[in-house]
Design a protein around this motif. Sequence first.
Motif, PDB file in Angstrom:
ATOM      1  N   SER A  45      -7.528   4.994   3.819  1.00 63.71           N
ATOM      2  CA  SER A  45      -7.857   6.411   4.037  1.00 63.71           C
ATOM      3  C   SER A  45      -8.450   6.610   5.425  1.00 63.71           C
ATOM      4  O   SER A  45      -8.149   7.585   6.107  1.00 63.71           O
ATOM      5  CB  SER A  45      -8.870   6.895   3.004  1.00 63.71           C
TER       6      SER A  45
ATOM      7  N   ALA B 140      -5.787   6.614   7.898  1.00 59.74           N
ATOM      8  CA  ALA B 140      -4.975   7.815   7.708  1.00 59.74           C
ATOM      9  C   ALA B 140      -5.645   9.026   8.356  1.00 59.74           C
ATOM     10  O   ALA B 140      -4.982   9.877   8.948  1.00 59.74           O
ATOM     11  CB  ALA B 140      -4.741   8.062   6.224  1.00 59.74           C
ATOM     12  N   ILE B 141      -6.956   9.103   8.252  1.00 54.65           N
ATOM     13  CA  ILE B 141      -7.664  10.256   8.829  1.00 54.65           C
ATOM     14  C   ILE B 141      -7.672  10.162  10.343  1.00 54.65           C
ATOM     15  O   ILE B 141      -7.467  11.155  11.033  1.00 54.65           O
ATOM     16  CB  ILE B 141      -9.092  10.305   8.275  1.00 54.65           C
TER      17      ILE B 141
ATOM     18  N   ARG C 150      -9.388  16.997   5.228  1.00 53.45           N
ATOM     19  CA  ARG C 150      -8.679  16.673   6.453  1.00 53.45           C
ATOM     20  C   ARG C 150      -7.810  17.846   6.878  1.00 53.45           C
ATOM     21  O   ARG C 150      -7.246  18.542   6.033  1.00 53.45           O
ATOM     22  CB  ARG C 150      -7.807  15.457   6.236  1.00 53.45           C
TER      23      ARG C 150
ATOM     24  N   SER D 106      -0.238  10.677   6.459  1.00 49.58           N
ATOM     25  CA  SER D 106      -0.467  10.532   5.031  1.00 49.58           C
ATOM     26  C   SER D 106      -0.830   9.078   4.734  1.00 49.58           C
ATOM     27  O   SER D 106      -0.531   8.180   5.521  1.00 49.58           O
ATOM     28  CB  SER D 106       0.779  10.928   4.256  1.00 49.58           C
ATOM     29  N   ARG D 107      -1.449   8.856   3.584  1.00 49.99           N
ATOM     30  CA  ARG D 107      -1.861   7.494   3.227  1.00 49.99           C
ATOM     31  C   ARG D 107      -0.644   6.604   3.036  1.00 49.99           C
ATOM     32  O   ARG D 107      -0.667   5.426   3.378  1.00 49.99           O
ATOM     33  CB  ARG D 107      -2.712   7.505   1.961  1.00 49.99           C
TER      34      ARG D 107
ATOM     35  N   ASN E 194      -7.086   7.046  -6.514  1.00 53.04           N
ATOM     36  CA  ASN E 194      -6.093   6.271  -5.775  1.00 53.04           C
ATOM     37  C   ASN E 194      -4.854   5.986  -6.606  1.00 53.04           C
ATOM     38  O   ASN E 194      -3.775   5.842  -6.064  1.00 53.04           O
ATOM     39  CB  ASN E 194      -6.704   4.956  -5.306  1.00 53.04           C
TER      40      ASN E 194
ATOM     41  N   GLU F 246       5.566  13.930   2.803  1.00 62.01           N
ATOM     42  CA  GLU F 246       4.247  13.928   3.453  1.00 62.01           C
ATOM     43  C   GLU F 246       3.679  15.318   3.623  1.00 62.01           C
ATOM     44  O   GLU F 246       2.482  15.494   3.709  1.00 62.01           O
ATOM     45  CB  GLU F 246       4.394  13.337   4.852  1.00 62.01           C
TER      46      GLU F 246
ATOM     47  N   GLU G 290      -4.333  12.950  -2.170  1.00 62.13           N
ATOM     48  CA  GLU G 290      -4.847  11.851  -1.354  1.00 62.13           C
ATOM     49  C   GLU G 290      -6.158  12.263  -0.695  1.00 62.13           C
ATOM     50  O   GLU G 290      -7.048  11.446  -0.546  1.00 62.13           O
ATOM     51  CB  GLU G 290      -3.814  11.374  -0.337  1.00 62.13           C
ATOM     52  N   PHE G 291      -6.268  13.533  -0.298  1.00 63.48           N
ATOM     53  CA  PHE G 291      -7.531  14.033   0.242  1.00 63.48           C
ATOM     54  C   PHE G 291      -7.784  15.400  -0.367  1.00 63.48           C
ATOM     55  O   PHE G 291      -6.870  16.210  -0.441  1.00 63.48           O
ATOM     56  CB  PHE G 291      -7.465  14.150   1.767  1.00 63.48           C
TER      57      PHE G 291
ATOM     58  N   PRO H 276      -8.495   0.672  -0.470  1.00 65.66           N
ATOM     59  CA  PRO H 276      -8.182   2.104  -0.449  1.00 65.66           C
ATOM     60  C   PRO H 276      -8.985   2.853   0.606  1.00 65.66           C
ATOM     61  O   PRO H 276      -8.451   3.739   1.285  1.00 65.66           O
ATOM     62  CB  PRO H 276      -8.552   2.575  -1.855  1.00 65.66           C
TER      63      PRO H 276
END
Lengths: 91, 981
Positions: free
Chosen positions: A54, A57-58, B418, A63-64, B15, B295, B341-342, A50
């Motif tokens: 991430s 993704a960053i 983010r 998106s993940r 997660n 998304e 997710e963030f 995970p």
Amino acid sequence: MAAPGERFHVLAQLEHLQSKYTGTGHADLNRHEWLVNQHRDTRASQMSHPGANSFIAIVENESRARTRFNLLNRMILPCGPPPEKSALDDL
Amino acid sequence: MHLYNLTLQTQTAINQAVHGNFSGTPKSQEIVVGRGTAIELLTCDPSTGKLKILCHHDVFGIIRSLLSFRLTGGNKDYVAVGSDSGRIVILEYIGERNMFERVHQETYGKSGCRRIVPGHYIAADPKGRAIMIGAVERQKLVYIMNRDAESHLTISSPLEAHKQYTLCYSMCGIDVEYENPTFACLEYDYEDGDNDPTGDAVKKTQQTLTFYELDLGLNHVVRKYAEPLAEPGNLLIPVPGGNEGPSGNLGDQPDIRCPIPRRRNDLDDPDRSLLIICAATHKTKLMYFFLVQTEQGDIFKVTLETDKDLVSEMKVKYFDTVPPANALCILKTGFLFVASEFGNHELYQISNLGEDDEENEFSSRMQLEEGETFFYGVRPLKCLAHIDSLDSLSPLLSAHIGDVAREDAAQIYALCGRGAKSKLKTLRNGLEVTEMAVSELPGNPNAVWTVKKNIDDKNDAYIVVSFVNATLVLTIGETVEEASDSGFLPTSPTLGCGLIGDDSLLQIYPEGIRHIRADRRVNEWKTPPRRQIVKCAMNRRQVAIAMTGGELVYFELDLNGTLNEFTERKLFNAEVSCMSLSEIPEGELNSRFLAIGTADQAVRLISLDPNDMLTPLSTQNLPSHPESLLLVDTPSEDGKGQPSVHLNVGLQNGCMFRNTVDNVTGAIMDTRTRYLGTRPVKLFRVTCQGQNAVVCTSSRSWLLYHHQRRFHLTPLSYVNLEFAASFSSEQCAEGIVAIAENSLRIIAAEKLGVSFNIQSYNHKLTPRRLVVHPSAPAFVVIESDHAAYTASTKTAKRNEMADDIERLANDSEEMELAKEIADVLRNNIPDETVFGAPKAARGKWASAVSLLSAIDGKVQTYFELPQDENAKCIALCQFSKHPETVMVLVGCGVNESLNPFEDGQGVRPPRGCVYTFHLSPNGDRFDLLHRTETPKPVSAIHDFRGMALVAFGNMLRMYDFGQKKLLAKCENKIFSVGWGL
């Protein structure tokens, strides 16, 4: 056909390993095959952890789920099509 | 084997999240979340909507997938966990013990997150008869679930459904009622592509939707059939009921297809496709629907029209926008849990299902031209109402630990999040408290207590405040007012007070004890002449007082409700400095122990058993004078059996000792020491979550409480308290009333288990690195984002789009309309913190440098870099030419591409630059001095002997300060690649 004791022959064992564990190398492995396996192992690891997912993704600002999808797609042909078989390979 | 440590702040990202009835309580629903290396059970209180973490369990591994399933006819859900352990684990939550119990653990492969070891995907038959667990590639195993005669869950040996050279994208179980359990997988077979040097095979191979059937009679799994898909999909969502098979999104539904609508007038790169990232299903007896999220965070409600057993139409409707999620859970109580997710995880209440609003509904039956799609407009929340959120520090990009704000204790400054949702979070070690009320008092009080009027009362009746020469009694009601009829002696200070017996009150003051009966009769016990009470301790039936000279007098309440002095008095060699009586255990008449701290630096435990009344049981010698004592009972874990007794000792040197007292012998064991602050430690009993907790005051205030089977001693993030007592009223069931200087404060600690008090401040782009101002409480932060537009590019694009609309209008009527739309487009900019920033094409960059105050997080100076420059590193430099000024150097890449092989280099070769800013000495601003070009993107900068050392490509170059730009002094090219300094 194989003699009874030959089941435990090194070659047979290797063959068994190769069929059981995708990505196990063999004596005739070429550069492309090796590279493809390395890439597929790496992509699979990146999407399975995970934190690694991430991280990517960053960096990519995606998106993940998209990152995971991209990584999976990149497992299909990670290093382009395989090289042409040359007649020398079979010698 | 020893456990080395446990982290203070556990992982905050979620997660995976699944919901179900795990506790077995009828009609309740809980959420199980996977937080990387820990599994947690959350509940949502249906009346208040607050999320609460019931159980947290470290798994010391990586959780990769979670699944909740229920056996046919069962009333409780199990959790199946796919992890990196190479095992399938079935957990059951045991409510009484508040823990997960491992029901099954079956090993099937090597450990680690590997390509062919299952654990990444997990799916269950809707009837709970079988579980499929799959790997990214090749391996899939099916386990049959059943129950034995004692109705325990049983698990079969695994059945293999492997297929070589096959990648799996998604997996789900199909509702086939009671026919053979069937699973659907999105697969891709790469075998042909691997053997075709021309590369044509890959183009021809299609993703397939493959069905696996478990034949329960023959006990094996067959690959039933594979349906090739015209376009690749990424997610399967099982459809309940019927036999119509799975519905996927992104065009992977074999029969019915509906494009994902797009935002109207969006600045996003038009070449981008849109992906569904997660989905949730809600099913009742009458209907079902899906919520799917794109998304961008937009949720769509998807409903299916069926014609007998076949789906005839799919309808899609814009629902609301929430943060993009890893998982969504719809609870039966009408809540939507969003595991972001963030960033923070949110809980929303579904206020309406968006059935009769004006929102457009898109249908799979609507005809669309090739390449066209549906459009909708975003809006603030309409169907959802925000209720609660769980703090998340994920993703943590960088952090600084230090006392930048000059507060005597270090703070953690964390750069989190983010894009437009990113934040600077300031973490202070401490429990967040809610302030209920503050009132000023005449003079500085010494002590405070709360008193109930009757044993059966739920709430406290009086607050008693003691001053140097007076006592003030306040009644608790709607408001807090002074009471005149309480019966307490107002002209003397109070040493202790409380409820005694069933309905009488007791006040202990230096000259005596005042026993106030319910009918207002007062019995007084006076001290002998010229002697004073110095300390006291009491519980509901027992009172102990210590008089000057170290004399101990003990009283007990008899059956008539009168207080009787015990015939003997006990004399100590030293003055008594503190004492404590434990509460009466349930089912017993008296408490057995009295703890006394004396001035000869010792604590004695004295028996109150009628057989050996007032005999010392044990003694603990202390390194300093005891200041305060508290005996606290902690119920045993399962709520049965005898509670354990803990003796807490606060010392004058600022330490606290925590001991366990043997229930039978009274021996003092298992001492733990903790330094709390510079002032003597005082201890007070309060209540937290129905259990005893201790407030400790020193130079900081602390709360000691029992939470999730562990003791936590956490500082309170609040003003320093001097004296505290528990408080309970209609408005606040479990509060604390406390004295701080000359004010009386009522507070409550609600976020138990949280070790940091978090304040957050918004950022515009993903913060990457920070440097701390050398003398002022300020930071300089660089922020940058890939595939993003700078603010000025966004404005330009928006204007361009508006101009286009205006230009395309033909007649005057259209012109007016176009003008209106264009105006809206120019002025109504959607809030990026909610709807996200528009995404640009790959290779586009937006960056900024900002100066923030560490005290209030305010942005003092904000400098935006031009489009396609990405700030990569930052350093503070002091050049020898200007030794007294501090410069900020920001190294950038220009036109950089993340993956030069894929994105195509050559078109715009990447370059670099260094920005030099002058930082003001008081940390309130910075100013641009100049920009220096470099041949390659700059990867690191460091201050070095009065010059700046800059790394780019494989070069290291030394720069000195110049008027127009930095001056290169020398360079070296030895390194193969320059990365960091």
